[in-house]
Design a protein around this motif. Structure first.
Motif, mmCIF file in Angstrom:
data_model
loop_
_atom_site.group_PDB
_atom_site.id
_atom_site.type_symbol
_atom_site.label_atom_id
_atom_site.label_comp_id
_atom_site.label_asym_id
_atom_site.label_seq_id
_atom_site.Cartn_x
_atom_site.Cartn_y
_atom_site.Cartn_z
ATOM 1 N N GLU A 62 0.833 -1.345 0.028
ATOM 2 C CA GLU A 62 -0.012 0.014 -0.051
ATOM 3 C C GLU A 62 0.761 1.060 0.053
ATOM 4 O OE1 GLU A 62 -3.124 -0.343 2.855
ATOM 5 O OE2 GLU A 62 -3.557 1.799 2.695
ATOM 6 N N SER A 63 1.892 1.473 0.679
ATOM 7 C CA SER A 63 2.769 2.388 1.018
ATOM 8 C C SER A 63 3.541 2.734 -0.336
ATOM 9 C CB SER A 63 3.563 2.544 2.070
ATOM 10 O OG SER A 63 4.233 1.371 2.136
ATOM 11 N N VAL A 64 4.002 1.645 -0.983
ATOM 12 C CA VAL A 64 4.729 1.381 -2.334
ATOM 13 C C VAL A 64 3.975 2.230 -3.289
ATOM 14 C CG1 VAL A 64 5.770 0.212 -3.962
ATOM 15 C CG2 VAL A 64 6.290 -0.368 -1.767
ATOM 16 N N SER A 65 2.650 1.737 -3.194
ATOM 17 C CA SER A 65 1.843 2.502 -4.275
ATOM 18 C C SER A 65 1.485 3.783 -4.054
ATOM 19 C CB SER A 65 0.539 1.305 -4.551
ATOM 20 O OG SER A 65 0.094 0.855 -3.512
ATOM 21 N N PHE A 66 0.945 4.099 -2.654
ATOM 22 C CA PHE A 66 1.118 5.459 -2.190
ATOM 23 C C PHE A 66 2.241 6.337 -2.790
ATOM 24 C CE2 PHE A 66 1.956 8.962 0.545
ATOM 25 C CZ PHE A 66 0.913 9.570 0.368
ATOM 26 N N TRP A 67 3.381 5.945 -2.733
ATOM 27 C CA TRP A 67 4.624 6.801 -3.050
ATOM 28 C C TRP A 67 4.671 6.933 -4.470
ATOM 29 C CZ3 TRP A 67 6.309 10.432 -0.117
ATOM 30 C CH2 TRP A 67 6.195 10.443 1.205
ATOM 31 N N ILE A 68 4.552 5.883 -5.080
ATOM 32 C CA ILE A 68 4.584 5.888 -6.745
ATOM 33 C C ILE A 68 3.431 7.016 -7.022
ATOM 34 C CG2 ILE A 68 4.465 4.343 -8.647
ATOM 35 C CD1 ILE A 68 5.592 2.332 -7.299
ATOM 36 N N LEU A 69 2.364 6.822 -6.545
ATOM 37 C CA LEU A 69 1.263 7.387 -7.188
ATOM 38 C C LEU A 69 1.367 9.108 -6.737
ATOM 39 C CD1 LEU A 69 -1.725 5.611 -6.208
ATOM 40 C CD2 LEU A 69 -1.262 6.169 -8.630
ATOM 41 N N ALA A 70 2.001 9.317 -5.578
ATOM 42 C CA ALA A 70 2.124 10.694 -4.827
ATOM 43 C C ALA A 70 3.135 11.303 -5.868
ATOM 44 C CB ALA A 70 2.485 10.645 -3.358
ATOM 45 N N LEU A 71 4.496 10.600 -6.031
ATOM 46 C CA LEU A 71 5.465 11.227 -6.973
ATOM 47 C C LEU A 71 4.850 11.448 -8.403
ATOM 48 C CD1 LEU A 71 8.536 9.219 -5.911
ATOM 49 C CD2 LEU A 71 7.804 11.672 -5.385
ATOM 50 N N VAL A 72 3.980 10.592 -9.151
ATOM 51 C CA VAL A 72 3.753 10.667 -10.410
ATOM 52 C C VAL A 72 2.797 12.097 -10.406
ATOM 53 C CG1 VAL A 72 2.408 9.795 -12.175
ATOM 54 C CG2 VAL A 72 4.109 8.490 -10.990
ATOM 55 N N SER A 73 1.917 12.174 -9.264
ATOM 56 C CA SER A 73 0.756 13.104 -9.398
ATOM 57 C C SER A 73 1.374 14.457 -9.254
ATOM 58 C CB SER A 73 -0.454 12.854 -8.467
ATOM 59 O OG SER A 73 0.154 12.736 -7.168
ATOM 60 N N VAL A 74 2.224 14.482 -8.330
ATOM 61 C CA VAL A 74 3.135 15.580 -7.925
ATOM 62 C C VAL A 74 3.754 16.345 -9.328
ATOM 63 C CG1 VAL A 74 4.822 17.030 -6.737
ATOM 64 C CG2 VAL A 74 3.003 15.679 -5.689
ATOM 65 N N PHE A 75 4.376 15.378 -9.918
ATOM 66 C CA PHE A 75 5.228 15.791 -11.116
ATOM 67 C C PHE A 75 4.295 16.046 -12.181
ATOM 68 C CE2 PHE A 75 7.100 14.458 -15.399
ATOM 69 C CZ PHE A 75 8.438 14.906 -14.874
ATOM 70 N N ALA A 76 3.379 15.192 -12.367
ATOM 71 C CA ALA A 76 2.395 15.465 -13.412
ATOM 72 C C ALA A 76 1.659 16.980 -12.997
ATOM 73 C CB ALA A 76 1.282 14.525 -13.729
ATOM 74 N N SER A 77 1.297 17.279 -12.143
ATOM 75 C CA SER A 77 0.642 18.581 -11.841
ATOM 76 C C SER A 77 1.448 19.596 -11.968
ATOM 77 C CB SER A 77 -0.052 18.699 -10.510
ATOM 78 O OG SER A 77 0.653 17.921 -9.537
ATOM 79 N N ILE A 78 2.760 19.307 -11.635
ATOM 80 C CA ILE A 78 3.838 20.544 -11.910
ATOM 81 C C ILE A 78 4.032 20.683 -13.409
ATOM 82 C CG2 ILE A 78 6.382 21.106 -11.798
ATOM 83 C CD1 ILE A 78 6.412 19.835 -9.050
ATOM 84 N N MET A 79 4.120 19.467 -14.219
ATOM 85 C CA MET A 79 4.078 19.626 -15.403
ATOM 86 C C MET A 79 2.965 20.109 -16.287
ATOM 87 S SD MET A 79 7.158 18.745 -16.368
ATOM 88 C CE MET A 79 7.003 18.640 -18.215
ATOM 89 N N MET A 80 1.998 20.083 -15.792
ATOM 90 C CA MET A 80 0.545 20.502 -16.184
ATOM 91 C C MET A 80 0.794 21.961 -16.211
ATOM 92 S SD MET A 80 -2.966 20.845 -14.596
ATOM 93 C CE MET A 80 -2.874 22.554 -14.059
ATOM 94 N N ILE A 81 1.225 22.730 -15.257
ATOM 95 C CA ILE A 81 1.599 24.189 -15.098
ATOM 96 C C ILE A 81 2.714 24.674 -16.170
ATOM 97 C CG2 ILE A 81 1.930 26.072 -13.512
ATOM 98 C CD1 ILE A 81 1.077 24.438 -11.242
ATOM 99 N N VAL A 82 3.737 24.021 -16.154
ATOM 100 C CA VAL A 82 4.927 24.415 -16.616
ATOM 101 C C VAL A 82 5.040 24.280 -18.339
ATOM 102 C CG1 VAL A 82 7.547 24.020 -16.822
ATOM 103 C CG2 VAL A 82 6.330 23.997 -14.751
ATOM 104 N N SER A 83 4.211 23.054 -18.647
ATOM 105 C CA SER A 83 4.396 22.980 -20.285
ATOM 106 C C SER A 83 3.855 23.980 -21.015
ATOM 107 C CB SER A 83 3.893 21.627 -20.482
ATOM 108 O OG SER A 83 2.441 21.636 -20.276
ATOM 109 N N LYS A 84 4.116 24.411 -22.143
ATOM 110 C CA LYS A 84 3.956 25.534 -22.680
ATOM 111 C C LYS A 84 2.750 25.193 -23.695
ATOM 112 C CE LYS A 84 7.527 28.540 -22.361
ATOM 113 N NZ LYS A 84 8.610 27.910 -21.651
#
Lengths: 439, 172
Positions: B4-26
């Motif tokens: 559970e915690s492994v999947s949580f950390w994978i999901l957390a990292l991916v979601s934070v990265f994707a939301s940053i990319m959403m703002i950053v990408s032109k």
């Protein structure tokens, strides 16, 4: 004799210390993915042969007997081909789009109920476990979610190819999928209202009943009890039209209309990437036909509960029904011309959607009426215990996982006959795990 | 570490990265696709919390319907990455970075992270509270307070749909 034969298919719960019911999902995953990927060349062959028969020509007849190995040869050719890529594509999206299309369409197959497997506990109690990869509580919603994600493969392919025909194909595909998802959902909702569950194995079990009181046992779970007739035919018609539109097949194949859009969203794809879109399309056809079979045509149930039919295992019946759906696809492709775009939208929004809404009201009213007449309170039907197939009548049966709504058979009459008890039959089940869980 | 915690950390990292990319990408299309990834990760969080129904609805409604419409509009307008959208020399970026750093410092200095409630014992949410039946029974139970807001919300949505049709309708 017959009992001995049936007993062959009852497995012990523990085998050399391994709990067999826990292995069932893995078998289902391997089985369904393996089946899907090996049946694909066969499917294309079936389609080409049937189409050739309808159009009065010979069809594939060079490679193998009756051209049977033709699609394998085609697949080999696609493997060997050079992977050409146009210059100005959006590289990462261009590469990931076919993968998304394949992954979403294959993973939708996870909740199709192949059949029930019966196990025997050490103390002699038998219970059945549905042979499916994920016996989740949200079965149909999962399939709908996966099929709504399928549009991303198409849209990303269309956009990243940097080609106006591809873009138009992708736009058409997304519009078409959104429009027909609604009527598809409404037709499925009619069955869900009648079955009282979103789990596909429970929906199949709820078709395994007698068509009317006092009917002979041969009619239990027969053609007359399946939802295509019990939901009064209209939902199955709506679903069948919507499923053809969802998979972008003829006569709704506007996203890849070759006479106007070259090849639509996969114009710029070659070799294996093209083959992956091809795979995704055929797998999606298999999955929606499988959903059709499980929801409206009894899934793994035989058409009549008599000996030659019941000897054939359930997953064979399911595969036969899926093949019937594939034949229907081919039949339509051979007979109907492609719709105009505005006619497509008219059909989806102005005809199927209102019809589905009206039918949902009718089905819900029917359901409420029977509940009030027979069981004296609304919502009773949801808690009628469903027998599993291949079991002796006196043996108590359960399904393995979250059977939240099911109740112990013994306490069932007590629930019904006490209409004064507060929520009447529903509240006691919130408390936790039903008593009848064997696991 | 449990699954559970492994999947949580994978999901957390991916979601934070994707939301940053959403703002950053032109590119608007890439922004939208990153938002889809974020939505899928949120659905994964719901599944980790045993809220299967919510996860399915999250995927069907947000990832499957709303974002497809977003993409549809973006592709129809064919924005690409127009120069006009990329603001040059504006104060927005430095101010945003400064405020962000200020916010992080504020959180750390206030020790808000340390004073978050800790999990005690087993989680109270059982496997059966996120199922369709449980949500339906609690939503439509007249003894619970959720029935009235639910119906009012559906009427509100109906009014909105009718309003959209009236606005978009051709004058007869």
């Amino acid at each position: 004799m017959l009992e001995k034969f049936n007993h062959l298919f009852i497995f012990p719960e523990y085998f050399h210390g391994i709990r067999l019911p826990g292995v069932v999902p893995y078998i289902a995953v391997l089985g369904s993915v393996g089946f899907i990927l090996t049946i694909l060349p066969m499917l294309i062959w079936i389609e080409r042969v049937v189409l050739a028969l309808m159009q009065d020509r010979s069809g594939p007849n060079r490679v193998g007997p009756r051209g049977l190995l033709q699609s394998s040869a085609d697949a080999l050719k696609l493997f060997m081909k050079e992977d050409a890529r146009p210059k100005n594509v959006d590289v990462s999206l261009y590469h990931i789009a076919p993968a998304i299309a394949v992954v979403t369409s294959i993973s939708a197959a996870a909740v199709l109920p192949l059949q029930n497997i019966t196990f025997e506990h050490a103390n002699g109690v038998q219970f059945s476990v549905p042979l499916m990869a994920g016996d989740v509580n949200i079965g149909i919603l999962y399939i709908l979610a996966m099929s709504s994600l399928q549009v991303y493969g198409v849209v990303m392919a269309g956009w990243s190819s940097n080609n106006k025909y591809s873009l138009l194909g992708g736009l058409r595909a997304s519009a078409q999928l959104i429009s027909y998802e609604l009527s598809m959902g409404l037709s499925l909702l009619c069955v869900i209202v009648m079955a009282g569950s979103l789990q596909l194995n429970k929906i199949v079990d709820s078709q395994n009943i007698l068509p009317f009181a006092g009917a002979p046992e041969a009619l239990r779970g027969s053609v007359m009890c399946w939802y295509w007739i019990r939901s009064l035919i209209v939902p199955v018609v709506i679903y069948t039209i919507a499923m053809i539109a969802e998979t972008n097949r003829s006569p709704f194949d506007l996203p890849e209309a070759e006479s106007e859009l070259v090849a639509g969203f996969h114009t710029e794809y070659t070799s294996m990437k093209f083959a992956m879109f091809f795979t995704a399309e055929y797998v999606a056809m298999l999955v929606v036909s499988g959903l059709n079979a499980a929801m409206f045509w009894g899934g793994p149930l035989p058409p009549l509960n008599v000996v030659p039919f019941t000897l054939i295992p359930g997953f064979v019946w399911l595969i036969l029904k899926i093949m019937g759906g594939i034949f229907f696809y081919t039949w339509l492709r051979g007979t109907l011309p492609r719709l105009r775009y505005d006619a497509l939208m008219n059909l989806g929004w102005k005809k199927l959607l209102p019809l589905g809404l009206v039918w949902l009201f009718i089905i819900a009213g029917m359901n409420l009426g029977t509940d009030l007449l027979i069981h004296q309170y609304p919502g009773a039907k949801q808690f009628v215990p469903q027998e599993a197939r291949f079991l002796e009548p006196e043996v108590k049966s359960t399904t393995s996982s979250d059977d939240f709504g099911s109740v112990d058979d013994n306490q069932e009459p007590v629930q019904y006959n006490t209409p004064s008890s507060g929520r009447r039959g529903s509240a006691p089940h919130i408390k936790g795990i039903p008593v009848s869980r064997v696991r | 570490m449990s699954g559970e915690s492994v999947s949580f950390w994978i999901l957390a990292l991916v979601s934070v990265f994707a939301s940053i990319m959403m703002i950053v990408s032109k590119n608007p299309v890439r922004s939208a696709l990153n938002l889809v990834i974020t939505f899928l990760c949120v659905a994964g969080f719901y599944i980790l919390l045993s809220a299967q129904f919510l996860a399915a609805v999250q995927i069907i409604v947000y990832a499957g319907a709303i974002m497809v419409l977003f993409l549809f509009v973006i592709m129809l307008l064919n924005l690409g990455a127009p120069e006009a959208l990329i603001e040059k020399g504006s104060l927005q970026k430095p101010v945003a970075v400064g405020l962000g750093i200020f916010f992080v410092v504020l959180i750390i200095s206030s020790q808000a992270i340390l004073s978050l409630p800790q999990a005690v014992g087993r989680p109270s949410v059982t496997q059966y509270q996120g199922t369709v039946e449980a949500i339906g029974l609690s939503l439509f139970d007249p003894r619970q307070p959720w029935l009235f807001p639910f119906e009012i919300t559906s009427i509100l949505l109906l009014v909105a749909v009718i309003g959209a049709i009236v606005m978009a309708k051709r004058k007869v």
